[in-house]
Design a protein around this motif. Sequence first.
Motif, PDB file in Angstrom:
ATOM      1  N   LEU A   2      12.861 -28.471 -43.030  1.00  0.00           N
ATOM      2  CA  LEU A   2      13.283 -27.515 -43.858  1.00  0.00           C
ATOM      3  C   LEU A   2      12.638 -27.292 -45.222  1.00  0.00           C
ATOM      4  O   LEU A   2      12.279 -26.198 -45.661  1.00  0.00           O
ATOM      5  N   ALA A   3      12.567 -28.567 -45.917  1.00  0.00           N
ATOM      6  CA  ALA A   3      11.992 -28.625 -47.261  1.00  0.00           C
ATOM      7  C   ALA A   3      10.485 -28.140 -47.211  1.00  0.00           C
ATOM      8  O   ALA A   3      10.166 -27.227 -47.948  1.00  0.00           O
ATOM      9  N   TYR A   4       9.700 -28.455 -46.066  1.00  0.00           N
ATOM     10  CA  TYR A   4       8.528 -28.219 -45.955  1.00  0.00           C
ATOM     11  C   TYR A   4       8.307 -26.741 -45.845  1.00  0.00           C
ATOM     12  O   TYR A   4       7.420 -26.122 -46.615  1.00  0.00           O
ATOM     13  N   ASN A   5       9.192 -26.094 -45.216  1.00  0.00           N
ATOM     14  CA  ASN A   5       8.980 -24.628 -44.841  1.00  0.00           C
ATOM     15  C   ASN A   5       9.442 -23.895 -46.011  1.00  0.00           C
ATOM     16  O   ASN A   5       8.596 -22.833 -46.384  1.00  0.00           O
ATOM     17  N   PHE A   6      10.515 -24.276 -46.767  1.00  0.00           N
ATOM     18  CA  PHE A   6      10.756 -23.872 -47.984  1.00  0.00           C
ATOM     19  C   PHE A   6       9.527 -23.842 -49.055  1.00  0.00           C
ATOM     20  O   PHE A   6       9.252 -22.561 -49.507  1.00  0.00           O
ATOM     21  N   ILE A   7       9.113 -24.847 -49.226  1.00  0.00           N
ATOM     22  CA  ILE A   7       7.880 -25.121 -50.138  1.00  0.00           C
ATOM     23  C   ILE A   7       6.785 -24.288 -49.878  1.00  0.00           C
ATOM     24  O   ILE A   7       6.156 -23.519 -50.903  1.00  0.00           O
ATOM     25  N   LYS A   8       6.653 -24.258 -48.528  1.00  0.00           N
ATOM     26  CA  LYS A   8       5.317 -23.415 -47.986  1.00  0.00           C
ATOM     27  C   LYS A   8       5.684 -22.189 -48.352  1.00  0.00           C
ATOM     28  O   LYS A   8       4.612 -21.148 -48.678  1.00  0.00           O
ATOM     29  N   ARG A   9       6.775 -21.575 -48.114  1.00  0.00           N
ATOM     30  CA  ARG A   9       6.933 -20.036 -47.937  1.00  0.00           C
ATOM     31  C   ARG A   9       7.083 -19.551 -49.523  1.00  0.00           C
ATOM     32  O   ARG A   9       6.230 -18.475 -49.982  1.00  0.00           O
ATOM     33  N   ILE A  10       7.471 -20.396 -50.572  1.00  0.00           N
ATOM     34  CA  ILE A  10       7.643 -20.070 -51.761  1.00  0.00           C
ATOM     35  C   ILE A  10       6.148 -20.120 -52.435  1.00  0.00           C
ATOM     36  O   ILE A  10       5.552 -19.276 -53.266  1.00  0.00           O
ATOM     37  N   SER A  11       5.384 -21.153 -52.058  1.00  0.00           N
ATOM     38  CA  SER A  11       3.886 -21.263 -52.577  1.00  0.00           C
ATOM     39  C   SER A  11       2.922 -20.107 -52.012  1.00  0.00           C
ATOM     40  O   SER A  11       2.469 -19.555 -52.806  1.00  0.00           O
ATOM     41  N   ASP A  12       3.421 -19.627 -50.759  1.00  0.00           N
ATOM     42  CA  ASP A  12       2.709 -18.425 -50.139  1.00  0.00           C
ATOM     43  C   ASP A  12       3.224 -17.131 -50.995  1.00  0.00           C
ATOM     44  O   ASP A  12       1.989 -16.431 -51.249  1.00  0.00           O
ATOM     45  N   ILE A  13       4.232 -17.041 -51.449  1.00  0.00           N
ATOM     46  CA  ILE A  13       4.604 -15.809 -52.130  1.00  0.00           C
ATOM     47  C   ILE A  13       3.827 -15.852 -53.504  1.00  0.00           C
ATOM     48  O   ILE A  13       3.181 -14.876 -54.013  1.00  0.00           O
ATOM     49  N   ILE A  14       3.951 -17.001 -54.168  1.00  0.00           N
ATOM     50  CA  ILE A  14       3.491 -17.237 -55.528  1.00  0.00           C
ATOM     51  C   ILE A  14       1.860 -16.977 -55.390  1.00  0.00           C
ATOM     52  O   ILE A  14       1.401 -16.422 -56.388  1.00  0.00           O
ATOM     53  N   LEU A  15       0.988 -17.712 -54.480  1.00  0.00           N
ATOM     54  CA  LEU A  15      -0.243 -17.740 -54.537  1.00  0.00           C
ATOM     55  C   LEU A  15      -0.866 -16.387 -54.150  1.00  0.00           C
ATOM     56  O   LEU A  15      -1.871 -16.097 -54.563  1.00  0.00           O
ATOM     57  N   SER A  16      -0.093 -15.842 -52.983  1.00  0.00           N
ATOM     58  CA  SER A  16      -0.821 -14.401 -52.642  1.00  0.00           C
ATOM     59  C   SER A  16      -0.672 -13.472 -53.787  1.00  0.00           C
ATOM     60  O   SER A  16      -1.625 -12.644 -53.954  1.00  0.00           O
ATOM     61  N   LEU A  17       0.343 -13.398 -54.787  1.00  0.00           N
ATOM     62  CA  LEU A  17       0.465 -12.507 -55.712  1.00  0.00           C
ATOM     63  C   LEU A  17      -0.609 -12.849 -56.699  1.00  0.00           C
ATOM     64  O   LEU A  17      -1.382 -12.139 -57.299  1.00  0.00           O
ATOM     65  N   PHE A  18      -0.767 -14.175 -57.091  1.00  0.00           N
ATOM     66  CA  PHE A  18      -1.615 -14.643 -58.000  1.00  0.00           C
ATOM     67  C   PHE A  18      -3.202 -13.967 -57.648  1.00  0.00           C
ATOM     68  O   PHE A  18      -3.775 -13.802 -58.215  1.00  0.00           O
ATOM     69  N   PHE A  19      -3.346 -14.457 -56.230  1.00  0.00           N
ATOM     70  CA  PHE A  19      -4.834 -14.127 -55.661  1.00  0.00           C
ATOM     71  C   PHE A  19      -5.121 -12.596 -55.714  1.00  0.00           C
ATOM     72  O   PHE A  19      -6.471 -12.048 -55.798  1.00  0.00           O
ATOM     73  N   LEU A  20      -4.184 -11.899 -55.324  1.00  0.00           N
ATOM     74  CA  LEU A  20      -4.349 -10.432 -55.293  1.00  0.00           C
ATOM     75  C   LEU A  20      -4.785  -9.828 -56.670  1.00  0.00           C
ATOM     76  O   LEU A  20      -5.446  -9.029 -56.926  1.00  0.00           O
ATOM     77  N   VAL A  21      -4.072 -10.251 -57.736  1.00  0.00           N
ATOM     78  CA  VAL A  21      -4.309  -9.926 -59.126  1.00  0.00           C
ATOM     79  C   VAL A  21      -5.858 -10.578 -59.450  1.00  0.00           C
ATOM     80  O   VAL A  21      -6.615  -9.962 -59.853  1.00  0.00           O
ATOM     81  N   LEU A  22      -5.909 -11.826 -59.136  1.00  0.00           N
ATOM     82  CA  LEU A  22      -7.254 -12.540 -59.716  1.00  0.00           C
ATOM     83  C   LEU A  22      -8.436 -11.917 -59.134  1.00  0.00           C
ATOM     84  O   LEU A  22      -9.575 -11.694 -59.538  1.00  0.00           O
ATOM     85  N   LEU A  23      -8.342 -11.510 -57.896  1.00  0.00           N
ATOM     86  CA  LEU A  23      -9.436 -11.113 -56.914  1.00  0.00           C
ATOM     87  C   LEU A  23      -9.329  -9.446 -57.079  1.00  0.00           C
ATOM     88  O   LEU A  23     -10.497  -8.943 -56.032  1.00  0.00           O
ATOM     89  N   SER A  24      -8.661  -8.900 -57.554  1.00  0.00           N
ATOM     90  CA  SER A  24      -8.754  -7.580 -57.704  1.00  0.00           C
ATOM     91  C   SER A  24     -10.191  -6.888 -58.338  1.00  0.00           C
ATOM     92  O   SER A  24     -10.622  -5.876 -57.792  1.00  0.00           O
ATOM     93  N   PRO A  25     -10.845  -7.597 -59.294  1.00  0.00           N
ATOM     94  CA  PRO A  25     -12.023  -6.956 -59.424  1.00  0.00           C
ATOM     95  C   PRO A  25     -13.346  -7.346 -58.416  1.00  0.00           C
ATOM     96  O   PRO A  25     -14.287  -6.586 -58.442  1.00  0.00           O
ATOM     97  N   VAL A  26     -12.903  -8.043 -57.230  1.00  0.00           N
ATOM     98  CA  VAL A  26     -13.720  -8.010 -56.047  1.00  0.00           C
ATOM     99  C   VAL A  26     -13.204  -6.890 -54.998  1.00  0.00           C
ATOM    100  O   VAL A  26     -13.750  -6.334 -54.508  1.00  0.00           O
ATOM    101  N   LEU A  27     -11.776  -6.894 -54.823  1.00  0.00           N
ATOM    102  CA  LEU A  27     -11.289  -6.047 -53.915  1.00  0.00           C
ATOM    103  C   LEU A  27     -11.408  -4.622 -54.006  1.00  0.00           C
ATOM    104  O   LEU A  27     -11.648  -3.803 -53.032  1.00  0.00           O
ATOM    105  N   ILE A  28     -11.326  -4.122 -55.143  1.00  0.00           N
ATOM    106  CA  ILE A  28     -11.233  -2.734 -55.659  1.00  0.00           C
ATOM    107  C   ILE A  28     -12.766  -2.121 -55.348  1.00  0.00           C
ATOM    108  O   ILE A  28     -12.725  -1.327 -54.678  1.00  0.00           O
ATOM    109  N   PRO A  29     -13.628  -2.863 -55.874  1.00  0.00           N
ATOM    110  CA  PRO A  29     -15.216  -2.485 -55.656  1.00  0.00           C
ATOM    111  C   PRO A  29     -15.523  -2.302 -54.117  1.00  0.00           C
ATOM    112  O   PRO A  29     -16.173  -1.479 -53.563  1.00  0.00           O
TER     113      PRO A  29
END
Length: 224
Positions: A2-29
């Motif tokens: 349960l702890a693993y699944n919780f940590i994994k999901r929270i990490s996924d949300i934070i990292l996916s938002l971070f990388f969507l913003v960080l990689l926007s200069p690649v994704l948009i072009p």
Amino acid sequence: MLAYNFIKRISDIILSLFFLVLLSPVLIPVCIILLFTGEHEIFYFQKRIGKKGNPFMIWKFATMLKNSPHIGTGTITLQHDNRVLPVGRFLRKTKINELPQLVNILKGDMSFIGPRPLTEDTYNAYSGEVRKCISQLRPGLSGVGSIVFRNEEYYISKATDPAGFYNEQILPAKGELEIWYFHNRSVIIDLVIMLITCWVIFFPNSTILYRIFKDLPEFNPKPE
């Protein structure tokens, strides 16, 4: 778990938002380039099987002709496949075509690390043991299966019977890898796999995965 699944999901949300913003200069072009080239399609959506066997639509950049599943080798892609669009070759080689799956991760369809996201036909082709394992996990943007089979198109292209080679050799090997991940998964394992994923992007011939995970099932292809 349960702890693993919780940590994994929270990490996924934070990292996916971070990388969507960080990689926007690649994704948009890339979006703009795809809009004005090939068949003018930006994204490719395909039904995949997710956690608990629930289907979802996976996001990818469009790299092939829209009618590809009904042409040539169908869902099996060969090296130098003539169904791949010119810009698509670069996107597939660099794995940039996979980046829209960050949206799937944010939505909860997928995780950063997990089993490969499967089509319904591929999911059903697995043994009951493999399906039981992968159905308990969210599919991953990367994972041991994705790393080992990063050159899958090359192996398949060497076979005289691509479909037979895939079903008889590649599919069982993928299943063994997913079972290994299911029984060994942890926050540390996920972190190591994530780092190895970054490493093999720059060093595609590296065998570091097997040097770190010495008990990982090996794949020894014998295309005929």
